[in-house]
Design an enzyme around this catalytic site. Structure first.
Site, PDB file in Angstrom:
ATOM      1  N   ARG A   1      -9.491   1.552  25.793  1.00 27.47           N
ATOM      2  CA  ARG A   1     -10.077   1.754  24.531  1.00 27.47           C
ATOM      3  C   ARG A   1      -9.710   3.003  23.915  1.00 27.47           C
ATOM      4  O   ARG A   1      -9.837   3.486  22.604  1.00 27.47           O
ATOM      5  CB  ARG A   1     -11.425   1.540  24.553  1.00 27.47           C
ATOM      6  CG  ARG A   1     -12.371   1.265  23.195  1.00 27.47           C
ATOM      7  CD  ARG A   1     -13.548   0.571  23.104  1.00 27.47           C
ATOM      8  NE  ARG A   1     -14.353   0.501  24.326  1.00 27.47           N
ATOM      9  CZ  ARG A   1     -15.088   1.422  24.625  1.00 27.47           C
ATOM     10  NH1 ARG A   1     -15.190   2.703  24.252  1.00 27.47           N
ATOM     11  NH2 ARG A   1     -15.715   1.138  25.765  1.00 27.47           N
TER      12      ARG A   1
ATOM     13  N   TYR B   1      -6.311  -0.943  -3.842  1.00 27.16           N
ATOM     14  CA  TYR B   1      -6.109  -2.087  -2.733  1.00 27.16           C
ATOM     15  C   TYR B   1      -7.345  -2.828  -2.488  1.00 27.16           C
ATOM     16  O   TYR B   1      -8.255  -2.008  -2.182  1.00 27.16           O
ATOM     17  CB  TYR B   1      -5.508  -1.500  -1.398  1.00 27.16           C
ATOM     18  CG  TYR B   1      -5.359  -2.823  -0.334  1.00 27.16           C
ATOM     19  CD1 TYR B   1      -4.417  -3.696  -0.208  1.00 27.16           C
ATOM     20  CD2 TYR B   1      -6.266  -2.831   0.697  1.00 27.16           C
ATOM     21  CE1 TYR B   1      -4.334  -4.754   0.720  1.00 27.16           C
ATOM     22  CE2 TYR B   1      -6.429  -3.930   1.707  1.00 27.16           C
ATOM     23  CZ  TYR B   1      -5.323  -4.822   1.483  1.00 27.16           C
ATOM     24  OH  TYR B   1      -5.171  -5.821   2.400  1.00 27.16           O
TER      25      TYR B   1
ATOM     26  N   ASP C   1      -2.800   7.077   0.519  1.00 25.92           N
ATOM     27  CA  ASP C   1      -2.268   5.664   0.971  1.00 25.92           C
ATOM     28  C   ASP C   1      -0.943   5.275   0.315  1.00 25.92           C
ATOM     29  O   ASP C   1      -1.227   4.850  -0.912  1.00 25.92           O
ATOM     30  CB  ASP C   1      -3.550   4.574   0.689  1.00 25.92           C
ATOM     31  CG  ASP C   1      -3.017   3.151   0.993  1.00 25.92           C
ATOM     32  OD1 ASP C   1      -1.832   2.956   1.314  1.00 25.92           O
ATOM     33  OD2 ASP C   1      -3.785   2.303   0.908  1.00 25.92           O
TER      34      ASP C   1
ATOM     35  N   LYS D   1       2.975  -3.422   6.862  1.00 27.26           N
ATOM     36  CA  LYS D   1       3.659  -3.419   6.033  1.00 27.26           C
ATOM     37  C   LYS D   1       5.055  -3.020   6.186  1.00 27.26           C
ATOM     38  O   LYS D   1       5.891  -3.520   6.999  1.00 27.26           O
ATOM     39  CB  LYS D   1       3.126  -2.823   4.540  1.00 27.26           C
ATOM     40  CG  LYS D   1       1.786  -3.373   4.511  1.00 27.26           C
ATOM     41  CD  LYS D   1       1.265  -4.762   4.201  1.00 27.26           C
ATOM     42  CE  LYS D   1      -0.342  -5.049   4.272  1.00 27.26           C
ATOM     43  NZ  LYS D   1      -1.010  -4.248   3.520  1.00 27.26           N
TER      44      LYS D   1
HETATM   45  C1  LIG Z   1      -2.494  -4.062   3.442  1.00 29.68           C
HETATM   46  C2  LIG Z   1      -2.932  -2.638   2.712  1.00 29.68           C
HETATM   47  C3  LIG Z   1      -4.206  -2.115   3.239  1.00 29.68           C
HETATM   48  C4  LIG Z   1      -4.922  -2.805   4.515  1.00 29.68           C
HETATM   49  O1  LIG Z   1      -3.882  -2.906   5.734  1.00 29.68           O
HETATM   50  P1  LIG Z   1      -4.203  -3.976   6.657  1.00 29.68           P
HETATM   51  O2  LIG Z   1      -3.046  -3.705   7.664  1.00 29.68           O
HETATM   52  O3  LIG Z   1      -3.904  -5.241   6.060  1.00 29.68           O
HETATM   53  O4  LIG Z   1      -5.525  -4.015   7.241  1.00 29.68           O
HETATM   54  C5  LIG Z   1      -4.519  -0.714   2.711  1.00 29.68           C
HETATM   55  N1  LIG Z   1      -3.679  -0.522   1.474  1.00 29.68           N
HETATM   56  C6  LIG Z   1      -2.765  -0.849   1.021  1.00 29.68           C
HETATM   57  C7  LIG Z   1      -2.102  -0.385   0.031  1.00 29.68           C
HETATM   58  C8  LIG Z   1      -2.320  -2.199   1.696  1.00 29.68           C
HETATM   59  O5  LIG Z   1      -1.095  -2.618   1.253  1.00 29.68           O
END
Ligand SMILES: *Cc1c(COP(=O)(O)O)cnc(C)c1O
Length: 386
Positions: free
Chosen positions: A55, A107, A180, A205
């Site tokens: 963990r 998001y 982000d 992504k």
């Molecule tokens: C996909 C995404 C998230 C969340 O990420 P996950 O890996 O799907 O939990 C947060 N911010 C943006 C801009 C995203 O495209």
């Protein structure tokens, strides 16, 4: 003779080689997957460092974190089991009553989570329109705001926010800035260098790039109490990225530069082709010179602009849904940043009540032949309007 002393290998080389790690026992040039949930104490009954229980982390995940820390020019990076678990750790670490400033539209999972914490009275929230620094400055409360959240380019309209300017506004008020930049990974946008305190990416992504694991990562320049608190949330919630997924992420990141360059080129080709199209009301893409975020994006994304764009269909909501379902090359699936192109009717996916244009289709440009992608959209549009 070329002077080779002090020459640092470029990031392109370092990332392609996963930092040139050679496994000591075997000489393997590919990292092994360490699946142990627990580790034996040593002969003095002392805990071995740095791992003693899964963990806390594991060696495969640490290797992935080291690659991202180099990409981000960070002191440290922490990987989580998903982007959302990384974002949740940031929200969770805030003291009760903390004020945060976030975009009105962003998001949807992050916005939902922030609003859920606000409804419970854990935090308070003010909003600004993505890309609008005047609204951001007006929303910040000096001495009270703990965190400013910037998503850039911002889902699903791809507004661009100037990170350096946002950092100045946040810092002047005594707040920290989180960025982000999932849509423009750290080989294009180095948010910490631009002034962000926390850089977040959904590594599901572009960083992974193959749609075969979920992961989220936070990076910092300065290790402080907030960072330690975030680490404790990851540890106690058990949301560290597991070793098998970390291995897939390392594998994916080796081709980051190649993949992202191609995705950006494909996004640009699609944007150019459909700007002014008979059945397209607007193309939302910072790469187009007509886009309001173009100049800032050019600086902030290393001139590449990213692989994400949206198109507004000049018709009904049903026309837009039809375009998405008639595509044969684009997959009608959520997510983004993979080698395969995806199309989604964002309103259907975000759910009722989320402010998104009903005619909006979000496109994630993969690495396929751009002519196939453009033709696919053309035939889908032709069918939707026939
Ligand atoms: C996909 C995404 C998230 C969340 O990420 P996950 O890996 O799907 O939990 C947060 N911010 C943006 C801009 C995203 O495209």
């Amino acid at each position: 003779m070329t002077d080779t002393s002090n020459r640092k290998h470029s990031l392109v080389t370092r990332v392609a080689q996963a930092l040139h790690v050679i496994e000591a026992e075997t000489g393997a040039v590919v990292p092994s997957i360490q699946p142990a949930a627990t580790y034996a104490r040593d002969e003095n009954y002392a805990v071995r460092k740095p791992y003693w229980y899964r963990r806390d982390g594991n060696q495969t995940t640490s290797q992935a974190e080291a690659i991202i820390a180099e990409l981000e020019n960070a002191t440290e990076s922490f990987l989580f089991a998903s982007g959302m678990s990384a974002c949740t750790a940031v929200i969770e670490h805030l003291p009760t009553g903390a004020h945060v400033v976030v975009p009105r539209v962003m998001y949807h999972g992050v916005l939902y989570q922030i609003q859920t914490y606000a409804k419970k009275g854990r935090i308070s929230v003010s909003y600004y329109t993505a890309g609008n620094l005047d609204e951001l400055a007006a929303a910040v409360k000096p001495g009270e705001t703990r965190l400013v959240w910037v998503e850039t380019p911002n889902n699903p309209n791809w507004e661009v926010t100037d990170i350096a300017a946002a950092a100045e506004i946040a810092h002047a008020a005594g707040a920290k800035l989180l960025t982000d930049c999932t849509a423009t990974p750290p080989n294009m946008t180095r948010a910490l260098d631009l002034g962000a305190d926390f850089s977040f990416h959904s590594a599901t992504k572009f960083l992974n790039g193959h749609s075969d694991c979920t992961a989220g990562v936070l990076s910092v320049k300065e290790v402080d109490q907030d960072w330690e608190d975030i680490y404790m949330v990851r540890k106690l919630h058990g949301t560290v990225l597991q070793s098998h997924d970390a291995w897939l992420l390392i594998r994916g990141m080796r081709t980051l530069f190649l993949r992202v360059e191609k995705s950006c080129k494909n996004a640009m080709a699609i944007a150019r082709h459909f700007e002014g199209h008979q059945h397209v009301a607007a193309v939302l893409y910072p790469g187009l010179p007509s886009d309001p975020g173009h100049e800032v994006a050019k600086r902030q994304t290393d001139g590449q602009f990213g692989g994400m764009l949206s198109i507004l269909i000049d018709g009904t909501e049903q026309n837009a849904i039809d375009v998405a379902r008639f595509c044969e090359v684009f997959y009608p699936a959520t997510s983004l940043g993979g080698v395969e192109s995806l199309i989604e009717h964002r309103k259907t996916v975000s759910g009722e009540g989320f402010p998104v244009d009903a005619r909006l289709l979000r496109l994630s440009a993969g690495i396929e032949d751009p002519d196939d992608l453009i033709y696919d959209l053309e035939q889908a549009i032709a069918r939707a309007f026939s």
